[in-house]
Design an enzyme around this catalytic site. Structure first.
Site, PDB file in Angstrom:
ATOM      1  N   LYS A   1       1.397   3.824  -3.385  1.00 31.54           N
ATOM      2  CA  LYS A   1       1.108   5.260  -3.251  1.00 31.54           C
ATOM      3  C   LYS A   1       2.365   6.086  -3.555  1.00 31.54           C
ATOM      4  O   LYS A   1       2.288   7.194  -4.073  1.00 31.54           O
ATOM      5  CB  LYS A   1       0.616   5.573  -1.838  1.00 31.54           C
TER       6      LYS A   1
ATOM      7  N   TYR B   1       0.826  -1.213   0.000  1.00 38.74           N
ATOM      8  CA  TYR B   1       0.000   0.000   0.000  1.00 38.74           C
ATOM      9  C   TYR B   1       0.864   1.268   0.000  1.00 38.74           C
ATOM     10  O   TYR B   1       0.677   2.178  -0.810  1.00 38.74           O
ATOM     11  CB  TYR B   1      -0.969  -0.002   1.186  1.00 38.74           C
TER      12      TYR B   1
END
Ligand code: GDP
Length: 328
Positions: free
Chosen positions: A151, A147
């Site tokens: 990003k 994650y």
């Protein structure tokens, strides 16, 4: 939603066409509320209408709506439960969405792109307050590599687009969020959503509560309305591709969070610490000096106050449904 009583309306948003991805999600809906108050024209594509993982559908939406600014707030993510079980899905879904959305924004001459990143993109070895200058100083923590990493790729895309096309993007790094409309189910939720649900339900049924880990990890908790304020202000006032932290700068141990919840709910039953469950990164807090200097703003909701509001919202909106479901 609360009345718009805090940030001055500078007129910046009047008649601007603003596209918010994830506009009906947890953070996105609070950004949308704020911008509506300011007179922006909102475009909030829903998943059922526009699949952001499909480039053709994404570009079509941008061509039809011609936004001036874009907030990319849609994400497939959650707390430790989902990040440990689904790193592949998290990588794939988010990579497609952010790549497509930024490319469609570039092709349709969007004037400013506000990328909502995450504090999980910081290196895992950091223990003190994390500064923007630490952003590239090491590998991510194993529990959030997919994650946080995906990003971070959004930031690389923004830097590359700036160099090649002069594209105007900012990259914001909010800390752990909580508040109304958060995920409260055990699998997807972050710690505050998970514990609000567990404590409210145990309180209603006069039962003990099981909490994950040792209680020692430190997190920084930001009330979602405050985060939306910070993000909207950054869209107005920040104009650099380098990342900007959005947080309170205040670290709280999970043990303290549990004490605050017990105090707020007057919870008297037992709290059982389940050390077989992961702690994740031991400390995650942000240095907010750059945020204060750039935005001339700090969040206004303290943790106890934010917990009270979140509990009230949960009890009003979800508690009855979930206790009935469990009893059935
Ligand atoms: P993180 O900030 O990405 O590590 O994600 P979380 O918000 O899911 O977890 C933060 C901390 O809260 C970790 O140390 C967890 O072990 C702890 N925690 C305690 N109880 C729970 C729970 O019921 N659910 C979750 N998600 N975390 C919990």
């Amino acid at each position: 939603m609360r009345p718009n009583d805090f940030l001055p309306n500078t007129g910046f948003w009047k008649n601007k066409r603003v596209l918010v991805t994830g506009g009906s999600g947890f953070l996105g809906r609070h950004i949308v509320e704020r911008l509506k108050d300011y007179g922006a024209t909102l475009i909030t594509p829903r998943r059922t209408e526009t699949n952001l993982s499909d480039f053709g559908a994404t570009l079509k939406c941008f061509l039809e709506n011609r936004p001036d600014l874009v907030f990319h707030s849609a994400a497939y993510y959650g707390g430790l439960g989902i990040t440990l079980k689904e790193p592949g899905t998290i990588y794939f879904n988010n990579m497609l969405m952010s790549t497509n959305v930024m490319e469609a924004a570039r092709l349709t001459q969007v004037k400013k792109f506000i990328a909502v990143g995450t504090a999980c993109s910081y290196p895992g070895h950091l223990t003190g307050a994390m500064k923007e200058s630490d952003f590239w100083s090491g590998p991510l923590h194993d529990s959030v590599t997919a994650y946080g990493g995906v990003k971070k790729m959004m930031h690389i895309q923004a830097m590359a687009y700036k160099k090649q096309y002069g594209f105007n993007a900012i990259h914001l790094l909010p800390t752990n969020l909580y508040g109304p409309y958060d995920a409260f189910d055990a699998y997807r939720s972050h710690v505050v959503g998970a514990l609000v649900a567990k404590f409210c339900e145990a309180h209603a049924r006069n039962e003990d509560v099981m909490v994950w880990g040792t209680g020692a990890p430190i997190r920084e908790f930001l009330y979602v309305d405050d985060c939306a304020d910070g993000i909207v202000l950054a869209a107005e006032r920040y104009n650099d591709v380098s990342p900007l932290n959005i947080g309170t700068g205040v670290g709280t141990t999970i043990r303290q969070l549990v004490e605050d919840l017990c105090h707020t709910l007057n919870f008297k039953n037992k709290v059982i610490w389940d050390a077989s469950k992961p702690d994740g990164q031991m400390a995650k807090t942000l240095d907010i000096a750059k945020m204060k200097a750039t935005l001339d703003w700090v969040p206004r909701t303290g943790l106890r106050d934010g917990l009270k509001k979140t509990i009230a919202w949960y009890q009003e909106n979800l508690l009855q449904a979930s206790t009935l479901r469990q009893a059935a």
